[in-house]
Design an enzyme around this catalytic site. Structure first.
Site, short mmCIF file in Angstrom:
data_model
loop_
_atom_site.label_atom_id
_atom_site.label_comp_id
_atom_site.label_asym_id
_atom_site.label_seq_id
_atom_site.Cartn_x
_atom_site.Cartn_y
_atom_site.Cartn_z
N HIS A 27 -10.26 -5.63 -2.81
CA HIS A 27 -11.38 -5.37 -1.88
C HIS A 27 -12.41 -4.55 -2.66
O HIS A 27 -12.22 -3.34 -2.86
CB HIS A 27 -10.89 -4.57 -0.66
CG HIS A 27 -9.93 -5.31 0.20
ND1 HIS A 27 -10.29 -6.38 0.97
CD2 HIS A 27 -8.59 -5.13 0.41
CE1 HIS A 27 -9.24 -6.83 1.64
NE2 HIS A 27 -8.19 -6.09 1.31
N GLU A 58 -6.34 -10.47 -1.51
CA GLU A 58 -7.21 -10.19 -0.35
C GLU A 58 -8.66 -10.04 -0.79
O GLU A 58 -9.38 -9.17 -0.30
CB GLU A 58 -6.74 -8.91 0.38
CG GLU A 58 -5.29 -8.95 0.80
CD GLU A 58 -4.83 -7.70 1.55
OE1 GLU A 58 -5.69 -6.90 1.99
OE2 GLU A 58 -3.61 -7.52 1.70
N ASP A 82 -12.38 -9.72 -1.37
CA ASP A 82 -13.71 -9.75 -0.75
C ASP A 82 -14.59 -8.79 -1.53
O ASP A 82 -14.10 -7.84 -2.16
CB ASP A 82 -13.73 -9.46 0.76
CG ASP A 82 -12.91 -8.27 1.20
OD1 ASP A 82 -12.82 -7.28 0.44
OD2 ASP A 82 -12.37 -8.31 2.32
N ASN A 91 2.10 -5.24 -3.17
CA ASN A 91 0.69 -5.52 -2.88
C ASN A 91 -0.06 -4.22 -2.60
O ASN A 91 0.42 -3.38 -1.82
CB ASN A 91 0.63 -6.43 -1.65
CG ASN A 91 -0.73 -7.00 -1.36
OD1 ASN A 91 -1.37 -7.60 -2.22
ND2 ASN A 91 -1.20 -6.84 -0.12
N GLU A 145 0.80 -1.23 0.00
CA GLU A 145 0.00 0.00 0.00
C GLU A 145 0.83 1.28 0.00
O GLU A 145 0.57 2.20 0.76
CB GLU A 145 -0.97 -0.02 1.19
CG GLU A 145 -1.90 -1.23 1.13
CD GLU A 145 -2.80 -1.39 2.36
OE1 GLU A 145 -2.70 -0.58 3.29
OE2 GLU A 145 -3.60 -2.34 2.38
O1 G3I Z 1 -5.72 -8.14 18.73
C1 G3I Z 1 -6.23 -6.90 19.22
C2 G3I Z 1 -7.01 -7.11 20.48
O2 G3I Z 1 -6.14 -7.59 21.48
C3 G3I Z 1 -7.63 -5.78 20.89
O3 G3I Z 1 -8.43 -5.96 22.02
C4 G3I Z 1 -8.48 -5.22 19.77
C5 G3I Z 1 -9.08 -3.88 20.11
O4 G3I Z 1 -9.23 -3.08 18.96
O5 G3I Z 1 -7.66 -5.08 18.64
C6 G3I Z 1 -7.10 -6.28 18.16
O6 G3I Z 1 -6.31 -6.02 17.05
C7 G3I Z 1 -6.99 -5.75 15.86
C8 G3I Z 1 -6.57 -6.76 14.82
O7 G3I Z 1 -7.13 -6.44 13.57
C9 G3I Z 1 -6.96 -8.18 15.18
O8 G3I Z 1 -8.36 -8.30 15.20
C10 G3I Z 1 -6.65 -4.35 15.42
O9 G3I Z 1 -7.20 -3.40 16.32
C11 G3I Z 1 -7.16 -4.09 14.04
O10 G3I Z 1 -6.67 -2.84 13.59
C12 G3I Z 1 -6.70 -5.18 13.11
O11 G3I Z 1 -7.28 -4.95 11.84
C13 G3I Z 1 -6.62 -5.58 10.76
C14 G3I Z 1 -6.25 -4.53 9.73
O12 G3I Z 1 -5.67 -5.17 8.61
C15 G3I Z 1 -5.26 -3.53 10.31
O13 G3I Z 1 -4.76 -2.69 9.34
C16 G3I Z 1 -7.57 -6.59 10.14
O14 G3I Z 1 -7.77 -7.67 11.06
C17 G3I Z 1 -7.00 -7.14 8.86
O15 G3I Z 1 -7.98 -7.91 8.18
C18 G3I Z 1 -6.60 -5.99 7.95
O16 G3I Z 1 -6.03 -6.53 6.77
C19 G3I Z 1 -5.63 -5.55 5.80
C20 G3I Z 1 -4.39 -6.09 5.13
O17 G3I Z 1 -3.40 -6.39 6.08
C21 G3I Z 1 -3.86 -5.09 4.11
N1 G3I Z 1 -4.88 -4.72 3.14
C22 G3I Z 1 -6.15 -4.25 3.75
C23 G3I Z 1 -6.69 -5.29 4.72
C24 G3I Z 1 -8.04 -4.87 5.26
O18 G3I Z 1 -7.94 -3.69 6.02
#
Ligand code: G3I
Length: 303
Positions: A206, A235, A237, A169, A127
């Site tokens: 996406h 990725e 969806d 990516n 990104e």
């Molecule tokens: O694990 C913590 C947890 O301990 C905490 O209580 C909670 C509170 O917010 O957060 C949890 O972490 C979160 C994590 O996902 C696991 O669920 C983060 O806040 C959250 O920001 C994180 O989001 C991820 C996101 O990337 C972050 O940028 C998504 O799961 C993940 O699907 C998403 O994936 C990205 C790719 O890496 C790059 N391309 C876009 C894609 C979608 O956004």
């Protein structure tokens, strides 16, 4: 073939999913994931904040959980992701200039070295381009270390694991008419012409109301492939879960020999980063196959 992975394998491709370490104890989740997919991307566990929470102290606990689950179940693994403006640990966010550049290099060496010889493809840089009409780079602390940060990341990754394919990516590079797509295309063409080691482009794909699937997607895949790189749909969806759109995406990949495979960004709608209301994946929250699943399977089976 009766599963997504086996159906994709008929044409030498893979069909993958993002896996979250925290869900590996959920047998409904692992049953579907193990049955249907033959490529795995860790949804968060190999990112910078997860793998280097303190500078120079690497933590592969959760990354290895995902990796080991995949390999023990006969799947390959895509590595995600080494250099990104997002999900940087606090110590990295506070760096700039040459110390940040060195930290990026050290991070790539540490993570790629840990998984040396084990990863099918790395999302080396994620990104890095801006949305909108500029076609240029996104501003970030990494970009401010100098425009060559991307090629330095690729050269570092190649040296650390010559066996892994190295991908750039991004999202919103699916529509061939968009400036961001052209910006990435021009970078890849430049890298190929100058011998910067890049093997693949990841189209995150996406799709939603603001960036819908467009029928020029096949042109995008063909155009990147013509530069001499593989294309991986990394990725996928689709908000709303249109079965027709899912089939179009699969057929566009199947039409280009260098489109190596497709990964959906989660197993069930309830696992999606978009929330279950988006209905963006192939299985509903109860693990039932959706119309989009059948449509993808049929397309992979040739019609
Ligand atoms: O694990 C913590 C947890 O301990 C905490 O209580 C909670 C509170 O917010 O957060 C949890 O972490 C979160 C994590 O996902 C696991 O669920 C983060 O806040 C959250 O920001 C994180 O989001 C991820 C996101 O990337 C972050 O940028 C998504 O799961 C993940 O699907 C998403 O994936 C990205 C790719 O890496 C790059 N391309 C876009 C894609 C979608 O956004």
């Amino acid at each position: 073939a009766s599963t997504l992975g086996a159906a994709a394998a008929q044409s030498g491709r893979y069909f993958g999913t993002a896996i979250a370490a925290g869900k590996l104890g959920d047998s409904a989740y692992t049953t579907i994931a193990n049955r249907e997919f033959n490529m795995v991307t860790a949804e968060n566990e190999m990112k910078i904040d997860a793998t280097e929470p303190n500078r120079g102290q690497f933590n592969f606990t959760n990354g290895d959980r995902v990796y080991n689950w995949a390999v023990q179940n006969g799947k390959r693994v895509r590595g995600h992701t080494l250099a990104w403006h997002n999900q940087q640990p606090g110590w990295m966010q506070s760096l700039s200039g040459s110390s940040l550049r060195q930290a990026m290099i050290d991070h790539i060496n540490g993570v790629v070295g840990h998984y040396k010889g084990k990863i099918y493809a790395w999302d080396v840089v994620n990104e890095a381009f801006a949305d909108g009409n500029s076609g240029g780079r996104r501003d970030s602390n990494l970009q401010r270390t100098g425009n060559d940060w991307i090629e330095v990341a690729f050269r570092t990754a190649r040296a650390a694991d010559p066996a892994a394919k190295l991908c750039y990516n991004d999202y919103n590079i699916d529509n061939w008419s968009w400036a961001k797509t052209q910006g990435v295309y021009n970078m890849v063409r430049d890298f190929k012409s100058r011998g910067v080691p890049i093997d693949c482009v990841g189209l995150q794909s996406h799709f939603n109301g603001n960036s819908p699937y467009n029928s020029n997607y096949r042109t995008t895949i063909q155009s990147f492939a013509a530069l001499g790189v593989d294309v991986q749909i990394t990725e996928l969806d689709i908000q709303g879960g249109s079965a027709t759109t899912y089939a179009n995406v699969v057929n566009d990949c199947l039409a280009v020999s260098r489109c190596a495979g497709i990964t959906v960004w989660g197993v069930r709608d309830t696992d999606s980063w978009l929330g279950s209301g988006a209905s963006a994946l192939l299985f509903d929250g109860n693990g039932n196959k959706k119309a989009a699943y059948t449509s993808v399977l049929n397309a992979l089976n040739g019609g």
